[in-house]
Design a protein around this motif. Structure first.
Motif, PDB file in Angstrom:
ATOM      1  N   PRO B  52     -11.550  -6.934   6.958  1.00 45.66           N
ATOM      2  CA  PRO B  52     -10.983  -8.154   7.521  1.00 45.66           C
ATOM      3  C   PRO B  52      -9.459  -8.087   7.547  1.00 45.66           C
ATOM      4  CG  PRO B  52     -11.809  -8.560   5.306  1.00 45.66           C
ATOM      5  CD  PRO B  52     -12.173  -7.162   5.653  1.00 45.66           C
ATOM      6  N   ASN B  53      -8.840  -9.082   8.180  1.00 48.56           N
ATOM      7  CA  ASN B  53      -7.373  -9.135   8.215  1.00 48.56           C
ATOM      8  C   ASN B  53      -6.821  -9.184   6.803  1.00 48.56           C
ATOM      9  OD1 ASN B  53      -7.350  -9.233  10.991  1.00 48.56           O
ATOM     10  ND2 ASN B  53      -7.414 -11.457  11.053  1.00 48.56           N
ATOM     11  N   GLY B  54      -5.746  -8.457   6.570  1.00 52.19           N
ATOM     12  CA  GLY B  54      -5.108  -8.498   5.258  1.00 52.19           C
ATOM     13  C   GLY B  54      -5.842  -7.689   4.198  1.00 52.19           C
ATOM     14  N   ALA B  55      -6.765  -6.818   4.625  1.00 52.15           N
ATOM     15  CA  ALA B  55      -7.519  -6.037   3.648  1.00 52.15           C
ATOM     16  C   ALA B  55      -6.726  -4.830   3.144  1.00 52.15           C
ATOM     17  CB  ALA B  55      -8.834  -5.573   4.251  1.00 52.15           C
ATOM     18  N   GLY B  56      -5.659  -4.468   3.875  1.00 54.20           N
ATOM     19  CA  GLY B  56      -4.854  -3.319   3.469  1.00 54.20           C
ATOM     20  C   GLY B  56      -5.004  -2.126   4.407  1.00 54.20           C
ATOM     21  N   LYS B  57      -5.595  -2.347   5.574  1.00 58.00           N
ATOM     22  CA  LYS B  57      -5.808  -1.236   6.507  1.00 58.00           C
ATOM     23  C   LYS B  57      -4.491  -0.704   7.047  1.00 58.00           C
ATOM     24  CE  LYS B  57      -8.177  -3.588   9.537  1.00 58.00           C
ATOM     25  NZ  LYS B  57      -8.326  -4.995   9.147  1.00 58.00           N
ATOM     26  N   SER B  58      -3.690  -1.606   7.607  1.00 61.75           N
ATOM     27  CA  SER B  58      -2.432  -1.169   8.208  1.00 61.75           C
ATOM     28  C   SER B  58      -1.480  -0.638   7.156  1.00 61.75           C
ATOM     29  CB  SER B  58      -1.770  -2.324   8.960  1.00 61.75           C
ATOM     30  OG  SER B  58      -2.566  -2.675  10.054  1.00 61.75           O
ATOM     31  N   THR B  59      -1.487  -1.256   5.989  1.00 65.38           N
ATOM     32  CA  THR B  59      -0.616  -0.778   4.913  1.00 65.38           C
ATOM     33  C   THR B  59      -0.957   0.666   4.578  1.00 65.38           C
ATOM     34  OG1 THR B  59      -0.648  -3.024   4.061  1.00 65.38           O
ATOM     35  CG2 THR B  59       0.244  -1.347   2.623  1.00 65.38           C
ATOM     36  N   THR B  60      -2.258   0.968   4.509  1.00 61.38           N
ATOM     37  CA  THR B  60      -2.666   2.340   4.207  1.00 61.38           C
ATOM     38  C   THR B  60      -2.195   3.282   5.311  1.00 61.38           C
ATOM     39  OG1 THR B  60      -4.614   1.419   3.155  1.00 61.38           O
ATOM     40  CG2 THR B  60      -4.621   3.779   3.563  1.00 61.38           C
ATOM     41  N   ILE B  61      -2.411   2.894   6.559  1.00 63.97           N
ATOM     42  CA  ILE B  61      -1.981   3.746   7.676  1.00 63.97           C
ATOM     43  C   ILE B  61      -0.470   3.952   7.637  1.00 63.97           C
ATOM     44  CG2 ILE B  61      -1.389   3.339  10.096  1.00 63.97           C
ATOM     45  CD1 ILE B  61      -4.022   3.781  10.911  1.00 63.97           C
ATOM     46  N   ASN B  62       0.268   2.888   7.353  1.00 63.20           N
ATOM     47  CA  ASN B  62       1.724   3.021   7.316  1.00 63.20           C
ATOM     48  C   ASN B  62       2.177   3.931   6.186  1.00 63.20           C
ATOM     49  OD1 ASN B  62       2.103   1.459   9.543  1.00 63.20           O
ATOM     50  ND2 ASN B  62       2.508  -0.423   8.416  1.00 63.20           N
ATOM     51  N   MET B  63       1.436   3.942   5.089  1.00 62.67           N
ATOM     52  CA  MET B  63       1.795   4.867   4.011  1.00 62.67           C
ATOM     53  C   MET B  63       1.491   6.305   4.423  1.00 62.67           C
ATOM     54  SD  MET B  63       0.907   3.174   0.355  1.00 62.67           S
ATOM     55  CE  MET B  63      -0.676   2.454   0.700  1.00 62.67           C
ATOM     56  N   LEU B  64       0.334   6.497   5.062  1.00 66.22           N
ATOM     57  CA  LEU B  64      -0.054   7.859   5.444  1.00 66.22           C
ATOM     58  C   LEU B  64       0.843   8.414   6.545  1.00 66.22           C
ATOM     59  CD1 LEU B  64      -3.942   7.681   5.325  1.00 66.22           C
ATOM     60  CD2 LEU B  64      -2.350   8.410   3.562  1.00 66.22           C
ATOM     61  N   THR B  65       1.374   7.538   7.397  1.00 66.41           N
ATOM     62  CA  THR B  65       2.274   8.017   8.449  1.00 66.41           C
ATOM     63  C   THR B  65       3.725   7.943   7.989  1.00 66.41           C
ATOM     64  OG1 THR B  65       2.265   5.815   9.428  1.00 66.41           O
ATOM     65  CG2 THR B  65       0.739   7.406  10.343  1.00 66.41           C
ATOM     66  N   THR B  66       3.951   7.710   6.712  1.00 68.57           N
ATOM     67  CA  THR B  66       5.250   7.728   6.042  1.00 68.57           C
ATOM     68  C   THR B  66       6.209   6.642   6.513  1.00 68.57           C
ATOM     69  OG1 THR B  66       6.473   9.251   7.470  1.00 68.57           O
ATOM     70  CG2 THR B  66       5.061  10.244   5.805  1.00 68.57           C
ATOM     71  N   LEU B  67       5.673   5.566   7.101  1.00 68.56           N
ATOM     72  CA  LEU B  67       6.545   4.440   7.444  1.00 68.56           C
ATOM     73  C   LEU B  67       6.799   3.569   6.222  1.00 68.56           C
ATOM     74  CD1 LEU B  67       5.323   3.213  10.923  1.00 68.56           C
ATOM     75  CD2 LEU B  67       7.475   4.293  10.363  1.00 68.56           C
ATOM     76  N   LEU B  68       5.868   3.620   5.284  1.00 65.96           N
ATOM     77  CA  LEU B  68       5.993   2.864   4.043  1.00 65.96           C
ATOM     78  C   LEU B  68       5.924   3.858   2.890  1.00 65.96           C
ATOM     79  CD1 LEU B  68       3.579  -0.202   4.130  1.00 65.96           C
ATOM     80  CD2 LEU B  68       6.024  -0.265   3.799  1.00 65.96           C
ATOM     81  N   LYS B  69       6.688   3.586   1.836  1.00 65.21           N
ATOM     82  CA  LYS B  69       6.583   4.428   0.652  1.00 65.21           C
ATOM     83  C   LYS B  69       5.491   3.851  -0.235  1.00 65.21           C
ATOM     84  CE  LYS B  69      11.213   6.341   0.101  1.00 65.21           C
ATOM     85  NZ  LYS B  69      12.374   5.515   0.434  1.00 65.21           N
ATOM     86  N   SER B  70       4.614   4.696  -0.747  1.00 71.03           N
ATOM     87  CA  SER B  70       3.571   4.193  -1.620  1.00 71.03           C
ATOM     88  C   SER B  70       4.149   3.949  -3.004  1.00 71.03           C
ATOM     89  CB  SER B  70       2.413   5.179  -1.694  1.00 71.03           C
ATOM     90  OG  SER B  70       2.868   6.389  -2.238  1.00 71.03           O
ATOM     91  N   THR B  71       3.538   3.002  -3.722  1.00 68.84           N
ATOM     92  CA  THR B  71       4.016   2.708  -5.071  1.00 68.84           C
ATOM     93  C   THR B  71       3.584   3.827  -6.023  1.00 68.84           C
ATOM     94  OG1 THR B  71       3.723   0.391  -4.530  1.00 68.84           O
ATOM     95  CG2 THR B  71       4.118   0.905  -6.835  1.00 68.84           C
ATOM     96  N   SER B  72       2.324   4.263  -5.885  1.00 66.13           N
ATOM     97  CA  SER B  72       1.869   5.414  -6.669  1.00 66.13           C
ATOM     98  C   SER B  72       0.702   6.076  -5.947  1.00 66.13           C
ATOM     99  CB  SER B  72       1.455   4.970  -8.078  1.00 66.13           C
ATOM    100  OG  SER B  72       0.304   4.166  -7.987  1.00 66.13           O
ATOM    101  N   GLY B  73       0.259   7.187  -6.494  1.00 66.15           N
ATOM    102  CA  GLY B  73      -0.843   7.914  -5.867  1.00 66.15           C
ATOM    103  C   GLY B  73      -0.323   9.022  -4.982  1.00 66.15           C
ATOM    104  N   MET B  74      -1.267   9.840  -4.478  1.00 65.46           N
ATOM    105  CA  MET B  74      -0.817  10.936  -3.633  1.00 65.46           C
ATOM    106  C   MET B  74      -1.685  11.089  -2.396  1.00 65.46           C
ATOM    107  SD  MET B  74      -1.866  14.538  -3.724  1.00 65.46           S
ATOM    108  CE  MET B  74      -3.436  14.820  -3.008  1.00 65.46           C
TER     109      MET B  74
END
Lengths: 321, 346
Positions: B52-74
């Protein structure tokens, strides 16, 4: 009647048939194997840290020179400023007409020279006006960062391997190009309206352009830096208005510093725009400067280098959240 | 053909995973948008993030495409670590973002060439390639028109072409059909299938349309509240909610023959309400005649029978709940979403 029906039926059917056949035959015409090879054979990509810098700069400039109305407006604006401000605020005639006729000949010129470093206030102001249009162009150059963020283009640029610093520097460069072109128009219009050109030299004009480049680079970097995280154009407009007027009036652009109160003189001395004006007047009008040319250039080069450095640093730091 | 296949083979990493994500976390201040997701995507598959909206889908994509820095994890994309080698990651993947990112004042062709320049592709290559891609998404006729005159569907297709300009092995599609009309959605689906089938491309897409995930994806991860709640093929997900549902109406409310029906080997569960039996069974097509026979053999009369295959909807609602979402969202996201919807409808 029947025939007509049939004809209309076939004509309405025709486009449909065409489109389906086009779709169906396409893979057959361009054989998949050929396309595959085309997709697989990725070319050697340019990986230099400067790649994409000119492409991004040119994109912004294209938006300007391909939009005739925008281009016309931004070129006509300095003409209006010079015509209205430059001619209405005529200190030369103000001083000349207020000299009593009994005064020895040349008194007015002496007074003008001591105030403005030249007998023509219009020439004095024209030089200030060049710095003024550079300041305004640079200020609004920062706005395009905000629009790019708002309309998503920023994200596209950031998802490519283009250097983060290039994203910021492209904005600076486009703003520098626009500022220099607009300032050149001001210079041409000023000459046409009666700016004194008797002390123009080739070195002087080239030197003046070097000065304009440095101040444009520094100011553009400043405004791009301020806009780099912003997606709110209203805040950005407020920042521009807050900075523009002090930078303009607390400088020697419109009036010589020596008629200002001492506290304002101190502010003007800290204002890089003052150094740009000072140098441009020395180089174009041959007037005695407030500072030495060497100091003017050092201050302007330092200003440009430091602000460009900060904006590149911030673009690496802030463009990826 | 065989030589080409071997080229494809040699490019894949030993275990075939083109995306490896381990415990990726993103926090915005106190808001935990992604709470540690882990998954792998194999080369050549279409992997879907459904939620659903706000589930974290786009955030994950943005981290994987390096538009967002992840807080932790690899995460490793095409063999490159997203933290250590972000530039290489960007070079090797294509991104079709959720919002429309093309420059409105330029033409479609200029836009795609600009993209190529940003990837450092020489003009000698990017010009013919741009023409090819524009033909692929059926925009050749409109290529010299300004993007501001494009419809929502044309913009989306242009975004897709731009995402392909750098010859990516892996393409990220964030909500590729958001706000599109049926025709364009069908066309986008067609392109996605073609990219997989003809170009052996790996695709990672997010969507909140169930039918889209069901018909396109080889594997789906259902994500909710920043966590993967279930992962598997669409069929596995459907099966996980437990088989087909057969509803049989019987004329006589008595006697209750639930226990007899439950004895049929394919039947898993029987519930009776008044004169209706709600039966969960595997392979409903085979189970229903057996049930009919049984009911008739007891001397009862069947008044109606219906067989329902499970849909992804049911699996999805069972996993994510049916309550409406009022997630916190930031101003920036809302704004970009509004702009996207506005342009999609133009």
């Amino acid at each position: 009647m029947v025939e007509e029906n049939i004809r209309s039926a076939t004509t309405t059917n025709q486009p449909e048939i065409k489109s389906t056949t086009a779709q169906e035959t396409r893979p057959a015409v361009e054989t998949p194997r050929e396309q595959e090879r085309e997709f697989r054979a990725a070319p050697q990509m340019n990986t230099s840290p400067l790649h994409g810098l000119w492409a991004l700069t040119n994109r912004d400039l294209k938006k300007w020179y391909k939009n005739p109305i925008l281009l016309f407006m931004s070129l006509i604006q300095p003409v209006v400023w010079l015509g209205l401000f430059g001619k209405a605020l005529n200190f030369s005639s103000f001083i000349t007409s207020s000299i009593p006729p009994t005064a020895p000949p040349g008194t007015a010129d002496t007074i003008l020279k001591s105030f403005f470093g030249t007998t023509s206030y219009f020439s004095f102001l024209s030089c200030g006006m060049m710095a003024f249009v550079i300041l305004f162009t640079a200020a609004f150059g920062g706005m395009s960062v905000v629009w790019d963020r708002r309309f998503g283009f920023m994200n596209k640029a950031l998802s490519t391997p283009v250097a983060r610093g290039s994203v910021a520097m492209a904005k600076v460069l486009q703003s520098v190009c626009r500022a220099l072109i607009t300032a050149s128009i001001v210079l041409l219009v000023a000459i046409a309206l009666g700016m004194v050109t008797s002390s123009f030299t080739i070195q002087g004009v080239l030197g003046a352009y070097a000065v304009m480049f440095l101040i444009a680079f520094g100011l553009s970097s400043l405004f791009v830096m301020l806009a780099i995280r912003s997606s709110d154009w209203q805040t950005q407009m407020a920042i521009i208005n807050l900075l523009n007027l002090p930078l303009l009036f607390a400088s020697n652009a419109l009036f010589p510093v020596k008629i200002m109160p001492s506290w304002l003189q101190t502010v003007a001395k800290l204002n890089p725009v003052s150094y740009a004006n000072d140098a441009i007047r020395q180089l174009l009008l041959g007037s005695p400067g407030q500072f030495s040319l060497g100091l003017d250039f050092s201050v302007l080069a330092g200003f440009a280098a430091v602000l460009a450095g900060i904006s590149i640093y911030l673009s690496w730091k802030l463009l990826t959240k | 053909m065989s030589s080409q296949e071997s080229v494809v083979e040699s490019r894949s990493s030993p275990n075939g995973a083109i995306v490896k994500v381990e415990n990726l976390v993103k926090e915005f201040g106190t808001l935990k948008a992604v709470k540690g997701v882990s998954f792998e995507i194999q080369e050549g598959e279409i992997f879907g993030f459904l939620g659903p909206n706000g589930a974290g889908k786009s955030t994950t994509i943005n981290m994987l495409t390096t538009l967002l820095k992840s807080t932790s994890g690899m995460a490793e994309i095409c063999g490159y670590d997203i933290h250590k080698n972000p530039t290489e990651v960007r070079r090797s993947v294509g991104v079709v973002p959720q919002e429309y990112t093309a420059d409105e004042d330029l033409t479609g062709y200029e836009n795609i060439l600009l993209c190529a320049d940003l990837y450092g592709i020489p003009r000698s290559n990017s010009k013919p390639h741009a023409e090819e891609l524009l033909a692929l998404v059926e925009l050749s006729d409109a290529k010299n028109r300004k993007v501001s005159t494009y419809s929502g569907g044309m913009r989306r297709r242009l975004e897709l072409a731009c995402g392909l300009i750098n010859y990516p092995k892996l393409l990220f599609l964030d909500e590729p059909t958001l706000g599109l009309d049926v025709q364009t959605r069908t066309a986008v689906w067609k392109y996605i299938r073609m990219l997989k089938a003809e170009y052996h491309m790996t695709l990672f897409m997010t969507t909140h349309y169930l039918e889209e995930a069901d018909s396109l994806c080889d594997r789906i991860a259902i994500i909710d509240h920043g966590q993967i709640v279930k992962m598997g093929t669409p069929d596995q997900l459907k099966a996980s909610i437990g088989g087909d549902v057969i509803i049989v109406g019987v004329k006589e409310a008595d006697p209750d023959i639930s226990s007899d029906i439950a004895k049929i080997s394919l039947v898993k569960d029987v519930k009776k309400k008044d004169s209706e039996y709600r039966i969960k069974a595997e392979m409903g097509e085979e189970a229903s005649p057996q049930i009919m026979d049984l009911i008739r053999s007891k001397g009862l009369h069947v008044t109606k029978i219906s067989l329902t295959k499970p849909t992804l909807d049911e699996a999805y609602l069972e996993l994510t709940g049916s309550s409406l979402r009022e997630e916190e969202t930031n101003k920036m996201q809302m704004m970009s979403q509004r702009v996207t919807m506005m342009r999609a409808r133009s």
